[in-house]
Design a protein around this motif. Structure first.
Motif, PDB file in Angstrom:
ATOM      1  N   ARG A 195       0.856  -1.183   0.000  1.00 36.27           N
ATOM      2  CA  ARG A 195       0.000   0.000   0.000  1.00 36.27           C
ATOM      3  C   ARG A 195       0.895   1.236   0.000  1.00 36.27           C
ATOM      4  NH1 ARG A 195      -2.355  -3.733  -1.158  1.00 36.27           N
ATOM      5  NH2 ARG A 195      -4.212  -4.690  -0.224  1.00 36.27           N
ATOM      6  N   MET A 196       0.410   2.307  -0.605  1.00 33.56           N
ATOM      7  CA  MET A 196       1.207   3.523  -0.763  1.00 33.56           C
ATOM      8  C   MET A 196       0.664   4.634   0.134  1.00 33.56           C
ATOM      9  SD  MET A 196       1.861   5.651  -4.309  1.00 33.56           S
ATOM     10  CE  MET A 196       0.081   5.834  -4.577  1.00 33.56           C
ATOM     11  N   LEU A 197       1.567   5.348   0.783  1.00 30.90           N
ATOM     12  CA  LEU A 197       1.160   6.494   1.592  1.00 30.90           C
ATOM     13  C   LEU A 197       0.585   7.585   0.701  1.00 30.90           C
ATOM     14  CD1 LEU A 197       1.093   8.185   4.223  1.00 30.90           C
ATOM     15  CD2 LEU A 197       3.443   8.910   3.676  1.00 30.90           C
ATOM     16  N   SER A 198      -0.591   8.073   1.073  1.00 26.38           N
ATOM     17  CA  SER A 198      -1.232   9.167   0.353  1.00 26.38           C
ATOM     18  C   SER A 198      -1.794  10.152   1.368  1.00 26.38           C
ATOM     19  CB  SER A 198      -2.342   8.636  -0.547  1.00 26.38           C
ATOM     20  OG  SER A 198      -2.998   9.697  -1.228  1.00 26.38           O
ATOM     21  N   ILE A 199      -1.505  11.428   1.153  1.00 35.32           N
ATOM     22  CA  ILE A 199      -2.024  12.492   2.020  1.00 35.32           C
ATOM     23  C   ILE A 199      -2.634  13.557   1.120  1.00 35.32           C
ATOM     24  CG2 ILE A 199      -1.479  14.239   3.763  1.00 35.32           C
ATOM     25  CD1 ILE A 199       0.919  12.525   4.586  1.00 35.32           C
ATOM     26  N   ASP A 200      -3.918  13.797   1.282  1.00 38.95           N
ATOM     27  CA  ASP A 200      -4.627  14.790   0.463  1.00 38.95           C
ATOM     28  C   ASP A 200      -4.439  14.523  -1.028  1.00 38.95           C
ATOM     29  OD1 ASP A 200      -5.536  16.087   2.759  1.00 38.95           O
ATOM     30  OD2 ASP A 200      -3.749  17.359   2.851  1.00 38.95           O
ATOM     31  N   GLY A 201      -4.441  13.245  -1.401  1.00 39.83           N
ATOM     32  CA  GLY A 201      -4.318  12.870  -2.799  1.00 39.83           C
ATOM     33  C   GLY A 201      -2.905  12.894  -3.346  1.00 39.83           C
ATOM     34  N   ARG A 202      -1.915  13.160  -2.509  1.00 36.96           N
ATOM     35  CA  ARG A 202      -0.516  13.214  -2.958  1.00 36.96           C
ATOM     36  C   ARG A 202       0.229  11.997  -2.455  1.00 36.96           C
ATOM     37  NH1 ARG A 202       2.344  18.869  -2.073  1.00 36.96           N
ATOM     38  NH2 ARG A 202       3.766  17.739  -3.441  1.00 36.96           N
ATOM     39  N   HIS A 203       1.225  11.555  -3.241  1.00 37.47           N
ATOM     40  CA  HIS A 203       2.022  10.403  -2.841  1.00 37.47           C
ATOM     41  C   HIS A 203       3.524  10.695  -2.855  1.00 37.47           C
ATOM     42  CE1 HIS A 203       1.649  10.058  -7.291  1.00 37.47           C
ATOM     43  NE2 HIS A 203       2.940   9.764  -7.199  1.00 37.47           N
ATOM     44  N   ARG A 204       3.902  11.874  -3.241  1.00 38.55           N
ATOM     45  CA  ARG A 204       5.323  12.248  -3.332  1.00 38.55           C
ATOM     46  C   ARG A 204       5.527  13.500  -2.482  1.00 38.55           C
ATOM     47  NH1 ARG A 204       8.743  12.496  -9.000  1.00 38.55           N
ATOM     48  NH2 ARG A 204      10.254  14.082  -8.399  1.00 38.55           N
ATOM     49  N   PHE A 205       6.455  13.420  -1.520  1.00 40.56           N
ATOM     50  CA  PHE A 205       6.574  14.471  -0.522  1.00 40.56           C
ATOM     51  C   PHE A 205       8.015  14.967  -0.420  1.00 40.56           C
ATOM     52  CE2 PHE A 205       3.293  11.427   0.618  1.00 40.56           C
ATOM     53  CZ  PHE A 205       2.174  12.250   0.675  1.00 40.56           C
ATOM     54  N   GLY A 206       8.164  16.291  -0.301  1.00 41.44           N
ATOM     55  CA  GLY A 206       9.479  16.900  -0.247  1.00 41.44           C
ATOM     56  C   GLY A 206      10.089  16.866   1.142  1.00 41.44           C
ATOM     57  N   TYR A 207      11.367  16.510   1.200  1.00 40.78           N
ATOM     58  CA  TYR A 207      12.129  16.474   2.448  1.00 40.78           C
ATOM     59  C   TYR A 207      13.349  17.377   2.298  1.00 40.78           C
ATOM     60  CZ  TYR A 207       9.756  12.267   4.289  1.00 40.78           C
ATOM     61  OH  TYR A 207       8.838  11.375   4.783  1.00 40.78           O
ATOM     62  N   GLU A 208      13.758  17.975   3.405  1.00 44.05           N
ATOM     63  CA  GLU A 208      15.032  18.700   3.448  1.00 44.05           C
ATOM     64  C   GLU A 208      15.710  18.388   4.770  1.00 44.05           C
ATOM     65  OE1 GLU A 208      15.909  23.100   2.334  1.00 44.05           O
ATOM     66  OE2 GLU A 208      15.671  23.057   4.529  1.00 44.05           O
ATOM     67  N   SER A 209      16.973  17.988   4.710  1.00 41.90           N
ATOM     68  CA  SER A 209      17.756  17.709   5.915  1.00 41.90           C
ATOM     69  C   SER A 209      18.977  18.616   5.930  1.00 41.90           C
ATOM     70  CB  SER A 209      18.200  16.249   5.956  1.00 41.90           C
ATOM     71  OG  SER A 209      17.095  15.381   6.070  1.00 41.90           O
ATOM     72  N   VAL A 210      19.186  19.295   7.052  1.00 36.23           N
ATOM     73  CA  VAL A 210      20.377  20.113   7.252  1.00 36.23           C
ATOM     74  C   VAL A 210      21.251  19.402   8.279  1.00 36.23           C
ATOM     75  CG1 VAL A 210      21.304  22.348   7.934  1.00 36.23           C
ATOM     76  CG2 VAL A 210      19.081  22.221   6.764  1.00 36.23           C
TER      77      VAL A 210
ATOM     78  N   ARG B  94      30.112   7.562  17.835  1.00 38.44           N
ATOM     79  CA  ARG B  94      29.907   8.536  16.773  1.00 38.44           C
ATOM     80  C   ARG B  94      28.515   9.155  16.896  1.00 38.44           C
ATOM     81  NH1 ARG B  94      30.588   3.485  14.069  1.00 38.44           N
ATOM     82  NH2 ARG B  94      28.745   2.736  12.933  1.00 38.44           N
ATOM     83  N   PHE B  95      28.322  10.230  16.144  1.00 38.11           N
ATOM     84  CA  PHE B  95      27.085  10.986  16.296  1.00 38.11           C
ATOM     85  C   PHE B  95      26.688  11.622  14.974  1.00 38.11           C
ATOM     86  CE2 PHE B  95      30.289  14.213  16.509  1.00 38.11           C
ATOM     87  CZ  PHE B  95      29.698  15.354  15.993  1.00 38.11           C
ATOM     88  N   LYS B  96      25.417  12.030  14.913  1.00 35.70           N
ATOM     89  CA  LYS B  96      24.914  12.798  13.777  1.00 35.70           C
ATOM     90  C   LYS B  96      23.858  13.759  14.305  1.00 35.70           C
ATOM     91  CE  LYS B  96      24.493  10.672   9.890  1.00 35.70           C
ATOM     92  NZ  LYS B  96      24.007   9.682   8.905  1.00 35.70           N
ATOM     93  N   VAL B  97      23.953  15.004  13.876  1.00 36.64           N
ATOM     94  CA  VAL B  97      22.972  16.026  14.253  1.00 36.64           C
ATOM     95  C   VAL B  97      22.408  16.625  12.976  1.00 36.64           C
ATOM     96  CG1 VAL B  97      22.593  18.235  15.420  1.00 36.64           C
ATOM     97  CG2 VAL B  97      24.179  16.567  16.415  1.00 36.64           C
ATOM     98  N   ARG B  98      21.082  16.670  12.893  1.00 39.13           N
ATOM     99  CA  ARG B  98      20.467  17.256  11.712  1.00 39.13           C
ATOM    100  C   ARG B  98      19.075  17.777  12.062  1.00 39.13           C
ATOM    101  NH1 ARG B  98      18.879  11.790   8.249  1.00 39.13           N
ATOM    102  NH2 ARG B  98      17.095  11.173   9.534  1.00 39.13           N
ATOM    103  N   THR B  99      18.602  18.695  11.226  1.00 37.53           N
ATOM    104  CA  THR B  99      17.182  19.019  11.231  1.00 37.53           C
ATOM    105  C   THR B  99      16.571  18.380   9.998  1.00 37.53           C
ATOM    106  OG1 THR B  99      17.544  21.108  10.027  1.00 37.53           O
ATOM    107  CG2 THR B  99      17.477  21.217  12.446  1.00 37.53           C
ATOM    108  N   ARG B 100      15.331  17.956  10.138  1.00 35.90           N
ATOM    109  CA  ARG B 100      14.606  17.396   8.994  1.00 35.90           C
ATOM    110  C   ARG B 100      13.311  18.175   8.835  1.00 35.90           C
ATOM    111  NH1 ARG B 100      13.787  11.144   7.668  1.00 35.90           N
ATOM    112  NH2 ARG B 100      15.722  11.599   6.538  1.00 35.90           N
ATOM    113  N   SER B 101      13.134  18.748   7.653  1.00 33.92           N
ATOM    114  CA  SER B 101      11.930  19.516   7.346  1.00 33.92           C
ATOM    115  C   SER B 101      11.074  18.739   6.360  1.00 33.92           C
ATOM    116  CB  SER B 101      12.295  20.873   6.746  1.00 33.92           C
ATOM    117  OG  SER B 101      13.047  21.649   7.658  1.00 33.92           O
ATOM    118  N   TYR B 102       9.775  18.660   6.672  1.00 37.01           N
ATOM    119  CA  TYR B 102       8.802  18.033   5.786  1.00 37.01           C
ATOM    120  C   TYR B 102       8.140  19.168   5.014  1.00 37.01           C
ATOM    121  CZ  TYR B 102       9.743  14.238   9.020  1.00 37.01           C
ATOM    122  OH  TYR B 102      10.377  13.285   9.789  1.00 37.01           O
TER     123      TYR B 102
END
Length: 278
Positions: free
Chosen positions: A65-80, A100-108
Protein backbone atom coordinates in the motif's frame (compact mmCIF):
# COMPACT_ATOMS: atom_id res chain seq x y z
CA UNK A 1 25.98 -12.59 -7.30
CA UNK A 2 27.15 -9.77 -9.58
CA UNK A 3 25.83 -6.30 -8.89
CA UNK A 4 24.38 -4.37 -11.82
CA UNK A 5 26.90 -1.65 -12.67
CA UNK A 6 25.44 1.12 -14.86
CA UNK A 7 27.91 2.93 -17.09
CA UNK A 8 25.90 6.11 -17.54
CA UNK A 9 22.86 7.57 -15.82
CA UNK A 10 19.73 6.31 -17.57
CA UNK A 11 17.07 8.65 -18.85
CA UNK A 12 14.27 9.10 -16.29
CA UNK A 13 11.19 6.98 -16.95
CA UNK A 14 8.84 8.99 -14.80
CA UNK A 15 5.71 8.19 -16.79
CA UNK A 16 6.21 4.42 -16.35
CA UNK A 17 6.54 4.85 -12.59
CA UNK A 18 3.53 7.14 -12.39
CA UNK A 19 1.40 4.72 -14.40
CA UNK A 20 2.10 1.97 -11.85
CA UNK A 21 1.58 4.26 -8.86
CA UNK A 22 -1.95 5.04 -10.05
CA UNK A 23 -2.85 1.37 -9.54
CA UNK A 24 -1.81 1.26 -5.87
CA UNK A 25 -4.22 1.06 -2.95
CA UNK A 26 -3.39 3.83 -0.47
CA UNK A 27 -3.11 4.30 3.29
CA UNK A 28 -2.77 7.38 5.46
CA UNK A 29 0.12 8.13 7.82
CA UNK A 30 -1.54 6.91 11.06
CA UNK A 31 -2.29 3.60 9.37
CA UNK A 32 1.32 3.20 8.22
CA UNK A 33 2.53 3.91 11.75
CA UNK A 34 0.08 1.33 13.06
CA UNK A 35 1.12 -1.31 10.55
CA UNK A 36 4.89 -0.75 10.58
CA UNK A 37 6.18 1.81 13.07
CA UNK A 38 9.64 0.13 13.04
CA UNK A 39 11.46 2.30 15.55
CA UNK A 40 13.88 -0.64 15.90
CA UNK A 41 14.63 -2.01 12.47
CA UNK A 42 17.06 -3.24 9.84
CA UNK A 43 17.53 -0.92 6.86
CA UNK A 44 19.00 -1.80 3.48
CA UNK A 45 19.64 0.77 0.74
CA UNK A 46 19.79 0.37 -3.03
CA UNK A 47 20.13 2.66 -6.05
CA UNK A 48 18.24 1.59 -9.19
CA UNK A 49 17.12 3.13 -12.50
CA UNK A 50 13.47 4.25 -12.71
CA UNK A 51 12.65 1.41 -15.09
CA UNK A 52 13.72 -1.18 -12.51
CA UNK A 53 11.74 0.69 -9.85
CA UNK A 54 8.64 0.59 -12.05
CA UNK A 55 9.08 -3.17 -12.53
CA UNK A 56 9.48 -3.64 -8.76
CA UNK A 57 6.31 -1.65 -8.14
CA UNK A 58 4.35 -3.75 -10.64
CA UNK A 59 5.41 -6.96 -8.91
CA UNK A 60 4.71 -5.66 -5.40
CA UNK A 61 1.46 -3.81 -6.17
CA UNK A 62 -0.84 -6.67 -5.08
CA UNK A 63 0.59 -6.74 -1.52
CA UNK A 64 1.85 -3.22 -0.82
CA UNK A 65 0.00 0.00 0.00
CA UNK A 66 1.21 3.52 -0.76
CA UNK A 67 1.16 6.49 1.59
CA UNK A 68 -1.23 9.17 0.35
CA UNK A 69 -2.02 12.49 2.02
CA UNK A 70 -4.63 14.79 0.46
CA UNK A 71 -4.32 12.87 -2.80
CA UNK A 72 -0.52 13.21 -2.96
CA UNK A 73 2.02 10.40 -2.84
CA UNK A 74 5.32 12.25 -3.33
CA UNK A 75 6.57 14.47 -0.52
CA UNK A 76 9.48 16.90 -0.25
CA UNK A 77 12.13 16.47 2.45
CA UNK A 78 15.03 18.70 3.45
CA UNK A 79 17.76 17.71 5.91
CA UNK A 80 20.38 20.11 7.25
CA UNK A 81 23.40 18.33 8.74
CA UNK A 82 25.57 19.97 11.37
CA UNK A 83 29.23 19.23 12.02
CA UNK A 84 32.34 20.72 13.60
CA UNK A 85 34.95 22.65 11.55
CA UNK A 86 37.12 19.51 11.44
CA UNK A 87 34.10 17.36 10.48
CA UNK A 88 34.09 15.20 13.61
CA UNK A 89 30.76 13.59 12.71
CA UNK A 90 31.88 12.74 9.18
CA UNK A 91 35.24 11.32 10.26
CA UNK A 92 33.71 9.20 13.03
CA UNK A 93 31.52 7.52 10.39
CA UNK A 94 34.29 7.28 7.78
CA UNK A 95 36.60 5.49 10.20
CA UNK A 96 33.87 3.39 11.80
CA UNK A 97 34.56 4.66 15.29
CA UNK A 98 32.57 3.02 18.06
CA UNK A 99 31.46 6.38 19.44
CA UNK A 100 29.91 8.54 16.77
CA UNK A 101 27.08 10.99 16.30
CA UNK A 102 24.91 12.80 13.78
CA UNK A 103 22.97 16.03 14.25
CA UNK A 104 20.47 17.26 11.71
CA UNK A 105 17.18 19.02 11.23
CA UNK A 106 14.61 17.40 8.99
CA UNK A 107 11.93 19.52 7.35
CA UNK A 108 8.80 18.03 5.79
CA UNK A 109 8.28 20.59 3.07
CA UNK A 110 4.65 19.82 2.26
CA UNK A 111 3.37 19.92 5.84
CA UNK A 112 5.84 22.64 6.96
CA UNK A 113 6.82 20.53 9.98
CA UNK A 114 10.39 20.29 11.23
CA UNK A 115 12.30 18.28 13.85
CA UNK A 116 15.81 18.30 15.28
CA UNK A 117 17.36 14.82 15.40
CA UNK A 118 20.36 13.64 17.40
CA UNK A 119 21.68 10.18 16.63
CA UNK A 120 24.40 8.71 18.83
CA UNK A 121 26.24 5.40 18.86
CA UNK A 122 27.93 4.59 22.15
CA UNK A 123 30.95 2.48 23.01
CA UNK A 124 28.85 -0.67 23.48
CA UNK A 125 27.43 -0.40 19.97
CA UNK A 126 23.94 0.78 20.90
CA UNK A 127 22.39 3.42 18.65
CA UNK A 128 19.93 5.95 20.01
CA UNK A 129 18.05 8.52 17.92
CA UNK A 130 15.98 11.23 19.59
CA UNK A 131 14.12 14.19 18.18
CA UNK A 132 12.04 17.15 19.18
CA UNK A 133 9.87 19.63 17.24
CA UNK A 134 11.73 22.54 15.67
CA UNK A 135 10.66 25.74 13.97
CA UNK A 136 11.08 25.40 10.18
CA UNK A 137 12.54 28.90 9.89
CA UNK A 138 15.37 27.80 12.23
CA UNK A 139 16.27 24.61 10.37
CA UNK A 140 19.81 25.89 9.59
CA UNK A 141 20.37 27.18 13.12
CA UNK A 142 21.24 25.60 16.46
CA UNK A 143 19.27 27.44 19.14
CA UNK A 144 20.16 27.56 22.84
CA UNK A 145 17.46 24.98 23.53
CA UNK A 146 18.85 22.76 20.78
CA UNK A 147 22.38 23.03 22.18
CA UNK A 148 21.13 21.82 25.54
CA UNK A 149 19.23 18.97 23.88
CA UNK A 150 22.39 17.93 22.02
CA UNK A 151 24.52 18.27 25.16
CA UNK A 152 22.16 16.07 27.18
CA UNK A 153 22.20 13.32 24.56
CA UNK A 154 25.88 13.33 23.56
CA UNK A 155 27.55 13.75 26.95
CA UNK A 156 29.47 10.54 27.61
CA UNK A 157 29.25 9.55 23.94
CA UNK A 158 31.33 12.23 22.24
CA UNK A 159 34.72 13.51 23.37
CA UNK A 160 35.23 17.27 23.78
CA UNK A 161 31.50 17.76 23.99
CA UNK A 162 31.77 21.39 25.15
CA UNK A 163 33.82 22.32 22.09
CA UNK A 164 31.46 20.43 19.81
CA UNK A 165 28.38 22.17 21.19
CA UNK A 166 29.79 25.61 20.48
CA UNK A 167 31.35 24.94 17.08
CA UNK A 168 28.85 22.84 15.11
CA UNK A 169 27.49 24.67 12.09
CA UNK A 170 25.44 23.65 9.03
CA UNK A 171 27.68 21.63 6.73
CA UNK A 172 25.46 19.94 4.14
CA UNK A 173 21.83 20.20 3.07
CA UNK A 174 20.06 17.41 1.23
CA UNK A 175 16.71 17.73 -0.53
CA UNK A 176 14.71 15.00 -2.21
CA UNK A 177 11.20 13.71 -2.84
CA UNK A 178 10.07 10.57 -1.02
CA UNK A 179 7.39 7.94 -1.61
CA UNK A 180 6.52 5.49 1.18
CA UNK A 181 5.02 2.00 0.93
CA UNK A 182 3.94 -0.59 3.50
CA UNK A 183 3.18 -4.29 3.36
CA UNK A 184 0.28 -4.84 5.80
CA UNK A 185 0.83 -8.60 5.85
CA UNK A 186 4.37 -8.62 7.23
CA UNK A 187 4.76 -5.09 8.66
CA UNK A 188 7.67 -4.09 6.39
CA UNK A 189 8.14 -0.74 4.69
CA UNK A 190 9.88 0.68 1.65
CA UNK A 191 10.79 4.26 0.88
CA UNK A 192 11.84 5.55 -2.53
CA UNK A 193 13.75 8.84 -2.83
CA UNK A 194 14.18 10.71 -6.12
CA UNK A 195 15.86 13.93 -7.23
CA UNK A 196 18.46 13.89 -4.45
CA UNK A 197 20.41 17.17 -4.29
CA UNK A 198 23.33 17.75 -1.89
CA UNK A 199 24.40 21.34 -1.14
CA UNK A 200 27.69 21.95 0.67
CA UNK A 201 27.57 25.13 2.71
CA UNK A 202 31.14 26.37 3.11
CA UNK A 203 31.96 26.43 -0.64
CA UNK A 204 28.38 26.87 -1.91
CA UNK A 205 28.53 23.96 -4.32
CA UNK A 206 25.90 21.39 -5.22
CA UNK A 207 25.52 17.95 -6.80
CA UNK A 208 22.36 16.31 -8.16
CA UNK A 209 21.78 12.53 -8.35
CA UNK A 210 19.33 12.60 -11.26
CA UNK A 211 17.97 9.61 -13.12
CA UNK A 212 18.04 7.13 -10.23
CA UNK A 213 15.80 6.00 -7.37
CA UNK A 214 17.24 5.46 -3.89
CA UNK A 215 15.27 2.58 -2.33
CA UNK A 216 15.37 1.70 1.35
CA UNK A 217 13.79 -1.46 2.73
CA UNK A 218 12.88 -1.45 6.43
CA UNK A 219 12.02 -4.51 8.48
CA UNK A 220 11.98 -5.60 12.14
CA UNK A 221 14.51 -8.28 11.20
CA UNK A 222 15.63 -10.42 8.29
CA UNK A 223 15.24 -9.83 4.58
CA UNK A 224 12.04 -8.54 2.97
CA UNK A 225 10.37 -9.43 -0.34
CA UNK A 226 11.80 -6.13 -1.65
CA UNK A 227 15.34 -7.22 -0.75
CA UNK A 228 14.93 -10.65 -2.32
CA UNK A 229 13.42 -9.18 -5.49
CA UNK A 230 16.38 -6.81 -5.89
CA UNK A 231 18.96 -9.48 -5.06
CA UNK A 232 17.46 -11.68 -7.72
CA UNK A 233 18.17 -8.96 -10.30
CA UNK A 234 21.75 -8.28 -9.26
CA UNK A 235 21.23 -5.33 -6.91
CA UNK A 236 22.95 -5.64 -3.56
CA UNK A 237 22.66 -3.35 -0.49
CA UNK A 238 24.90 -0.30 -0.58
CA UNK A 239 26.85 1.45 2.14
CA UNK A 240 25.17 4.82 1.83
CA UNK A 241 24.76 7.84 4.08
CA UNK A 242 23.31 10.85 2.27
CA UNK A 243 25.42 13.14 4.43
CA UNK A 244 28.68 11.27 3.96
CA UNK A 245 28.46 10.42 0.26
CA UNK A 246 27.21 13.93 -0.49
CA UNK A 247 30.10 15.54 1.34
CA UNK A 248 32.64 13.10 -0.11
CA UNK A 249 31.38 13.79 -3.64
CA UNK A 250 31.74 17.53 -3.17
CA UNK A 251 35.08 17.23 -1.32
CA UNK A 252 36.94 14.31 -2.95
CA UNK A 253 39.97 14.74 -0.65
CA UNK A 254 37.98 13.46 2.34
CA UNK A 255 38.62 9.86 3.46
CA UNK A 256 35.81 7.79 1.98
CA UNK A 257 36.94 4.17 1.64
CA UNK A 258 33.79 3.03 3.47
CA UNK A 259 31.66 4.35 0.59
CA UNK A 260 34.16 3.81 -2.22
CA UNK A 261 32.02 1.45 -4.29
CA UNK A 262 28.88 3.58 -3.96
CA UNK A 263 30.80 6.74 -4.84
CA UNK A 264 32.54 5.12 -7.80
CA UNK A 265 29.33 3.72 -9.29
CA UNK A 266 26.91 6.60 -8.77
CA UNK A 267 28.45 9.82 -7.47
CA UNK A 268 32.04 10.43 -8.60
CA UNK A 269 31.19 11.52 -12.15
CA UNK A 270 28.29 13.79 -11.22
CA UNK A 271 28.78 17.42 -12.30
CA UNK A 272 29.31 19.84 -9.43
CA UNK A 273 27.67 23.25 -9.75
CA UNK A 274 27.67 26.50 -7.80
CA UNK A 275 24.50 27.07 -5.83
CA UNK A 276 24.02 30.48 -7.35
CA UNK A 277 23.81 29.06 -10.89
CA UNK A 278 21.85 25.85 -10.31
Amino acid sequence: MTRVRPQTAPAPQVSAVEDVLRTFATVDLPRIQELADLQTRIDRKYIVPPGVFAELLRDQQPVMRMLSIDGRHRFGYESVYFDTPDLASYHSAAYGRRRRFKVRTRSYLDSHDCVLEVKAKGGRGQTVKERFPYHPALSSTITAEARQFILDRLTGVVENIDTLIHTITPTLTTTYDRMTFVNPDNGTRMTADVELICDEHSRMVSVHLAGYVLIESKSPGGSTPIDRWLWGRGYRPLSLSKYCVGLATLTPTLPANKWHQTLAEYFRDLPVSYLGSR
